[in-house]
Design a protein around this motif. Structure first.
Motif, PDB file in Angstrom:
ATOM      1  N   ILE A   1      97.859 132.163 -36.436  1.00  0.00           N
ATOM      2  CA  ILE A   1      98.491 133.484 -36.446  1.00  0.00           C
ATOM      3  C   ILE A   1      97.845 134.464 -35.474  1.00  0.00           C
ATOM      4  O   ILE A   1      98.315 135.592 -35.329  1.00  0.00           O
ATOM      5  CB  ILE A   1      98.503 134.095 -37.863  1.00  0.00           C
ATOM      6  N   GLY A   2      96.752 134.032 -34.837  1.00  0.00           N
ATOM      7  CA  GLY A   2      96.104 134.919 -33.878  1.00  0.00           C
ATOM      8  C   GLY A   2      95.335 136.043 -34.522  1.00  0.00           C
ATOM      9  O   GLY A   2      95.010 137.035 -33.875  1.00  0.00           O
ATOM     10  N   ARG A   3      95.043 135.898 -35.833  1.00  0.00           N
ATOM     11  CA  ARG A   3      94.231 136.893 -36.535  1.00  0.00           C
ATOM     12  C   ARG A   3      93.436 136.190 -37.635  1.00  0.00           C
ATOM     13  O   ARG A   3      93.645 135.032 -37.899  1.00  0.00           O
ATOM     14  CB  ARG A   3      95.105 138.012 -37.122  1.00  0.00           C
ATOM     15  N   ARG A   4      92.547 136.903 -38.314  1.00  0.00           N
ATOM     16  CA  ARG A   4      91.672 136.300 -39.300  1.00  0.00           C
ATOM     17  C   ARG A   4      92.392 136.065 -40.623  1.00  0.00           C
ATOM     18  O   ARG A   4      93.427 136.674 -40.911  1.00  0.00           O
ATOM     19  CB  ARG A   4      90.447 137.187 -39.561  1.00  0.00           C
ATOM     20  N   LEU A   5      91.827 135.177 -41.464  1.00  0.00           N
ATOM     21  CA  LEU A   5      92.432 134.790 -42.734  1.00  0.00           C
ATOM     22  C   LEU A   5      92.672 135.975 -43.650  1.00  0.00           C
ATOM     23  O   LEU A   5      93.709 136.083 -44.308  1.00  0.00           O
ATOM     24  CB  LEU A   5      91.530 133.760 -43.439  1.00  0.00           C
ATOM     25  N   GLU A   6      91.698 136.904 -43.715  1.00  0.00           N
ATOM     26  CA  GLU A   6      91.828 138.035 -44.635  1.00  0.00           C
ATOM     27  C   GLU A   6      93.007 138.939 -44.279  1.00  0.00           C
ATOM     28  O   GLU A   6      93.448 139.746 -45.098  1.00  0.00           O
ATOM     29  CB  GLU A   6      90.530 138.859 -44.673  1.00  0.00           C
ATOM     30  N   GLU A   7      93.529 138.787 -43.062  1.00  0.00           N
ATOM     31  CA  GLU A   7      94.668 139.603 -42.645  1.00  0.00           C
ATOM     32  C   GLU A   7      96.008 138.960 -43.010  1.00  0.00           C
ATOM     33  O   GLU A   7      97.057 139.551 -42.782  1.00  0.00           O
ATOM     34  CB  GLU A   7      94.622 139.837 -41.139  1.00  0.00           C
ATOM     35  N   MET A   8      95.973 137.749 -43.572  1.00  0.00           N
ATOM     36  CA  MET A   8      97.217 137.034 -43.874  1.00  0.00           C
ATOM     37  C   MET A   8      97.989 137.693 -45.014  1.00  0.00           C
ATOM     38  O   MET A   8      99.220 137.663 -45.050  1.00  0.00           O
ATOM     39  CB  MET A   8      96.908 135.577 -44.220  1.00  0.00           C
ATOM     40  N   TYR A   9      97.240 138.278 -45.971  1.00  0.00           N
ATOM     41  CA  TYR A   9      97.877 138.946 -47.111  1.00  0.00           C
ATOM     42  C   TYR A   9      97.582 140.436 -47.030  1.00  0.00           C
ATOM     43  O   TYR A   9      96.602 140.917 -47.608  1.00  0.00           O
ATOM     44  CB  TYR A   9      97.372 138.369 -48.431  1.00  0.00           C
ATOM     45  N   PRO A  10      98.404 141.192 -46.313  1.00  0.00           N
ATOM     46  CA  PRO A  10      98.160 142.629 -46.147  1.00  0.00           C
ATOM     47  C   PRO A  10      98.126 143.342 -47.500  1.00  0.00           C
ATOM     48  O   PRO A  10      99.019 143.153 -48.338  1.00  0.00           O
ATOM     49  CB  PRO A  10      99.364 143.093 -45.311  1.00  0.00           C
ATOM     50  N   GLN A  11      97.101 144.115 -47.718  1.00  0.00           N
ATOM     51  CA  GLN A  11      96.949 144.862 -48.959  1.00  0.00           C
ATOM     52  C   GLN A  11      97.449 146.291 -48.751  1.00  0.00           C
ATOM     53  O   GLN A  11      96.773 147.104 -48.121  1.00  0.00           O
ATOM     54  CB  GLN A  11      95.486 144.854 -49.417  1.00  0.00           C
ATOM     55  N   ILE A  12      98.632 146.574 -49.274  1.00  0.00           N
ATOM     56  CA  ILE A  12      99.239 147.892 -49.113  1.00  0.00           C
ATOM     57  C   ILE A  12      99.151 148.632 -50.443  1.00  0.00           C
ATOM     58  O   ILE A  12      99.670 148.145 -51.460  1.00  0.00           O
ATOM     59  CB  ILE A  12     100.707 147.760 -48.664  1.00  0.00           C
ATOM     60  N   PRO A  13      98.494 149.780 -50.493  1.00  0.00           N
ATOM     61  CA  PRO A  13      98.332 150.519 -51.752  1.00  0.00           C
ATOM     62  C   PRO A  13      99.675 150.841 -52.391  1.00  0.00           C
ATOM     63  O   PRO A  13     100.628 151.236 -51.710  1.00  0.00           O
ATOM     64  CB  PRO A  13      97.609 151.803 -51.309  1.00  0.00           C
ATOM     65  N   ARG A  14      99.744 150.646 -53.702  1.00  0.00           N
ATOM     66  CA  ARG A  14     100.972 150.951 -54.443  1.00  0.00           C
ATOM     67  C   ARG A  14     100.606 151.312 -55.878  1.00  0.00           C
ATOM     68  O   ARG A  14      99.541 150.958 -56.360  1.00  0.00           O
ATOM     69  CB  ARG A  14     101.936 149.768 -54.415  1.00  0.00           C
ATOM     70  N   GLN A  15     101.525 151.991 -56.543  1.00  0.00           N
ATOM     71  CA  GLN A  15     101.288 152.415 -57.921  1.00  0.00           C
ATOM     72  C   GLN A  15     102.471 152.011 -58.781  1.00  0.00           C
ATOM     73  O   GLN A  15     103.627 152.281 -58.444  1.00  0.00           O
ATOM     74  CB  GLN A  15     101.087 153.931 -57.981  1.00  0.00           C
ATOM     75  N   ARG A  16     102.174 151.320 -59.889  1.00  0.00           N
ATOM     76  CA  ARG A  16     103.246 150.861 -60.771  1.00  0.00           C
ATOM     77  C   ARG A  16     103.909 152.049 -61.451  1.00  0.00           C
ATOM     78  O   ARG A  16     103.243 152.940 -61.989  1.00  0.00           O
ATOM     79  CB  ARG A  16     102.693 149.896 -61.828  1.00  0.00           C
ATOM     80  N   GLY A  17     105.245 152.036 -61.427  1.00  0.00           N
ATOM     81  CA  GLY A  17     106.010 153.134 -61.996  1.00  0.00           C
ATOM     82  C   GLY A  17     106.789 152.747 -63.232  1.00  0.00           C
ATOM     83  O   GLY A  17     106.351 151.927 -64.045  1.00  0.00           O
ATOM     84  N   ASP A  18     107.971 153.319 -63.373  1.00  0.00           N
ATOM     85  CA  ASP A  18     108.798 153.103 -64.555  1.00  0.00           C
ATOM     86  C   ASP A  18     109.338 151.679 -64.615  1.00  0.00           C
ATOM     87  O   ASP A  18     109.395 150.969 -63.608  1.00  0.00           O
ATOM     88  CB  ASP A  18     109.978 154.089 -64.550  1.00  0.00           C
TER      89      ASP A  18
END
Length: 392
Positions: free
Chosen positions: A133-150
């Motif tokens: 993928i031309g990038r490191r393993l830790e970048e394979m699963y992007p961690q995007i901040p989110r908050q559980r709602g209703d």
């Protein structure tokens, strides 16, 4: 096989039965029409066909994309046997754990060029991912901040006419909920029942607090989108163009004679093509002429075009290269971060652990209780999938 130009159906039948037995699928009868088989069973038939011929070299191209853990293990045993018999095996896959399990050496292609090669025993997982993928393993699963709602979708005691016996789940806004389990356990049937493709025997579905009677048209109106695991049979109209497939479900909502609407949709199609990196010569290209991976991208892009609140994804990364998988994972995270709910069925435990907030496991048609992703690992997910919650 033939002898003196005479076709011998009995010998052929015996070899077919023997090949299927090697794969642990004796129950598949040679006389069964392939159209009546499941996606996984059809893939096993393709593999069995390759094994019938005593070829010195056998090429497996993404052989496990539709298979569950048990079928995959049977295949690996067959490959080990082929190697011991002195045959050469070329194994093409996007699943690193499979390559590491069966291969002696590796070659990575990216954008049509060889970007690396070496011995499996001398190469780490991180290095393989970097080449792919031309990038490191830790970048394979992007961690995007989110908050559980209703609560967005509530399923209670759902049972369908197929293998699904009982399912209870709650999908919230702002979360990714994963469904693990073996192929044939009822995972796909759960999504199909919720969406309205499989008849429901008992149970209930509520959407945003309101009672919902599942049916594809009503589900779309209620803000539910679905991407099937079988894109060619259910997910796409392959004889139609890329543009038509992307806008098919939304076209009925506008005046077909509105030139302004057509122009707007055309521009939106071009946006999705660029966003998903769909390799095509243009929006008017027939979907059947696209590669499998690009067809899958079209199916996923259509859900974004519909702008639904709840997204049901059945094996969303099947047939997609590793780099594109990362983009799909990012898209899933962005959907959840924007307040939508995403329900994902995947045969990859690693993917579920990488992208989900909670995971439930399906075993013999019964859906287990949800747990936070930090309470699972690949081993516990597999134990639960094979033996049920009691075994976990």
């Amino acid at each position: 096989p033939s002898s003196g130009g005479i076709f011998l159906p009995l010998r052929m039948r015996e070899r077919v039965v023997s090949s299927l037995a090697l794969l642990g699928r004796e129950e598949i009868q040679p006389s069964t029409p392939v159209s009546q088989l499941s996606v996984a069973a059809r893939q096993l038939v393709e593999i069995a066909r390759a094994l019938i011929h005593d070829a010195p070299v056998i090429v497996f191209d993404e052989p496990t994309s539709s298979l569950g853990a048990q079928d995959i293990e049977h295949l690996f045993e067959v490959i080990d046997r082929l190697r011991k018999d002195g045959r050469a095996v070329v194994y093409i896959s996007h699943f690193l754990e499979e390559v590491q399990r069966v291969a002696d050496s590796w070659t990575v292609l990216r954008d049509g060029k060889v970007v690396g090669e070496g011995q499996i025993s001398e190469t780490s997982t991180e290095d393989l991912v970097s080449h792919m993928i031309g990038r490191r393993l830790e970048e394979m699963y992007p961690q995007i901040p989110r908050q559980r709602g209703d609560k967005l979708i509530e399923v209670s005691g759902l049972k369908t006419k197929s293998v699904l016996q009982r399912a209870d789940l709650t999908l919230h806004r702002g979360e990714v909920l994963g469904i693990a389990g073996l192929v044939g356990s009822g995972r796909s049937e759960l999504l199909r029942g919720m969406y309205g493709l499989d008849p429901i025997v008992s149970g209930s579905v509520r959407v945003a607090g309101h009672s919902h009677t599942p049916h594809p048209a009503r589900s779309i109106q209620a803000g539910i989108g679905f991407a099937s695991e079988d894109r060619k049979k259910e997910g796409l109209a392959t004889d139609l163009t890329l543009a038509t497939n992307l806008t098919l479900a939304s076209s009925s909502a506008r005046n077909l004679f509105s030139l302004l609407g057509l122009k707007k949709e055309r521009k939106q199609v071009e946006v999705w093509i660029e966003k998903f990196g769909i390799l095509t010569w243009g929006p008017d290209q027939p979907v059947r002429t696209l590669s499998g991976g690009n067809q899958q991208k079209v199916a996923l892009a259509r859900l974004l075009h519909l702008d639904v609140d709840a997204v049901l994804l059945d094996e969303p990364t099947r047939g997609i290269d590793v780099g594109s998988k990362t983009e799909v994972f990012r898209w899933i995270g962005e959907l959840a971060a924007s307040g939508k709910g995403v329900l994902v069925v995947s045969s990859s435990m690693q993917e579920l652990l990488g992208i989900c907030d909670r995971v439930q496991v399906m075993h013999r048609g019964v859906l287990g209780e949800p747990r936070g992703v930090d309470q699972w690992d690949e081993h516990s997910l597999m134990v639960c999938a094979v033996g049920g919650e009691e075994a976990a």
